[in-house]
Design a protein around this motif. Structure first.
Motif, short mmCIF file in Angstrom:
data_model
loop_
_atom_site.label_atom_id
_atom_site.label_comp_id
_atom_site.label_asym_id
_atom_site.label_seq_id
_atom_site.Cartn_x
_atom_site.Cartn_y
_atom_site.Cartn_z
N UNK A 131 -11.20 10.97 4.43
CA UNK A 131 -10.05 10.81 5.33
C UNK A 131 -9.45 9.44 5.10
N UNK A 132 -8.13 9.37 5.05
CA UNK A 132 -7.43 8.08 4.98
C UNK A 132 -6.38 8.05 6.07
N UNK A 133 -6.50 7.07 6.96
CA UNK A 133 -5.50 6.83 7.99
C UNK A 133 -4.87 5.47 7.76
N UNK A 134 -3.56 5.44 7.66
CA UNK A 134 -2.86 4.19 7.34
C UNK A 134 -1.86 3.81 8.42
N UNK A 135 -1.85 2.54 8.76
CA UNK A 135 -0.85 1.96 9.65
C UNK A 135 -0.13 0.85 8.90
N UNK A 136 1.20 0.87 8.92
CA UNK A 136 2.00 -0.20 8.30
C UNK A 136 2.88 -0.81 9.38
N UNK A 137 2.64 -2.08 9.68
CA UNK A 137 3.42 -2.82 10.67
C UNK A 137 4.44 -3.70 9.93
N UNK A 138 5.71 -3.54 10.30
CA UNK A 138 6.77 -4.33 9.68
C UNK A 138 7.54 -5.06 10.75
N UNK A 139 7.74 -6.37 10.55
CA UNK A 139 8.54 -7.16 11.47
C UNK A 139 10.01 -6.88 11.21
N UNK A 140 10.74 -6.58 12.27
CA UNK A 140 12.17 -6.30 12.15
C UNK A 140 13.00 -7.52 12.50
#
Length: 283
Positions: free
Chosen positions: A274-283
């Motif tokens: 299983x691969x769970x990914x979170x990508x946080x980007x500053x706007x």
């Protein structure tokens, strides 16, 4: 740029000036700085000595989310949110240290003896100028099915929760409203504002992308893959003042956007990953 290790944590630095600090305790991201600002909320009353789970940053929730289920027995015996956030992880590898990003991998230790399952749990943190990517990798190393829940309990720092607006939840998305004793509700697709306690688990969010407008000309994009559900949480004063390790008025300074797989248990066959990914980007 580079990776710096101390007795308690690892810090990764990007040439842009962004940085992230990850404790060995829980593989817990306690700081993410980008654009000259701290982007994660940490409670000033949080324990940082390993005596209890850290309040703030990005806790890793595994192998259950929330209170333990009634069965199977080894899951019923677990504490809230499981044990991964209370384990001492190790830095396994520096995957990348280049201008496009700095990436490291942590490995979790074996589970408690009472939890008789064989798996490999890894956590990859990747930092670039405006982004922080956190990937949860789980491999079933047993000869039988392995079930689990997992979630990243991300506390995003904001200047004023009353000016906050959260969007990206599609109309018709079902969510469990914990404030309403677990009532199942269908979203109208409206923006979420914090005018009362919010504790919602949105199931199988089609967009897999949440936008946070902090009301001050900035905010975040939270993108997720593998993780299908997302929890949106802010207790406001009504509930927040009862959280013993929450600093006074801390709830005014964060919004939790928490990608995960939590509406049910995820099942892995022997050898499956299983691969769970979170990508946080500053706007």
């Amino acid at each position: 740029m580079g990776v710096t290790e101390t007795a308690k944590s690892v810090t990764i630095n990007h040439e842009s000036g962004s940085s992230a600090e990850i404790y060995y305790y829980g593989a817990h991201v306690v700081s993410w700085k980008a654009g000259g600002k701290e982007r994660l909320f940490m409670s000033g009353k949080s324990a940082l000595d390993g005596s209890k789970a850290i309040r703030g940053g990005i806790p890793v929730v595994f192998p259950i989310f929330g209170p333990p289920p009634t069965s199977p027995p080894e899951y019923a015996a677990l504490s809230q949110h499981g044990f991964a956030r209370n384990q001492i992880w190790k830095l396994d590898k520096v995957i990348m240290d280049r201008p496009e990003g700095v990436s490291i991998r942590f490995l979790a230790p074996p589970p408690p003896d009472s939890f008789a399952h064989k798996y490999r749990l890894a956590y990859v943190i990747t930092l670039s100028e405006h982004q922080l990517c956190t990937d949860v990798h789980i491999i079933n190393e047993d000869d039988k099915e392995f079930i689990f829940q997992t979630l990243l309990h991300t506390y995003l720092a904001i200047p004023d929760y009353l000016k906050l607006k959260v969007s990206g939840i599609d109309k018709g998305t079902t969510y469990k409203d914990k404030v309403l004793d677990g009532k199942m509700v269908q979203s109208e697709g409206e923006d979420i504002v914090i005018d009362r306690p919010i504790d919602r688990v949105y199931h199988k969010v089609p967009s897999q992308e949440i936008h946070v407008d902090d009301g001050a000309g900035s905010g975040f994009k939270v993108r997720f893959r593998g993780f299908e559900d997302v929890t949106v949480w802010n207790p406001t004063e009504e509930v927040g003042k009862g959280i013993v390790d929450m600093e006074d008025k801390g709830w005014e300074k964060y919004i939790c956007i928490e990608p995960g797989y939590v509406r049910d248990f995820k099942s892995l066959a022997p050898g499956e990953e299983f691969l769970g990914q979170q990508v946080l980007t500053v706007l």
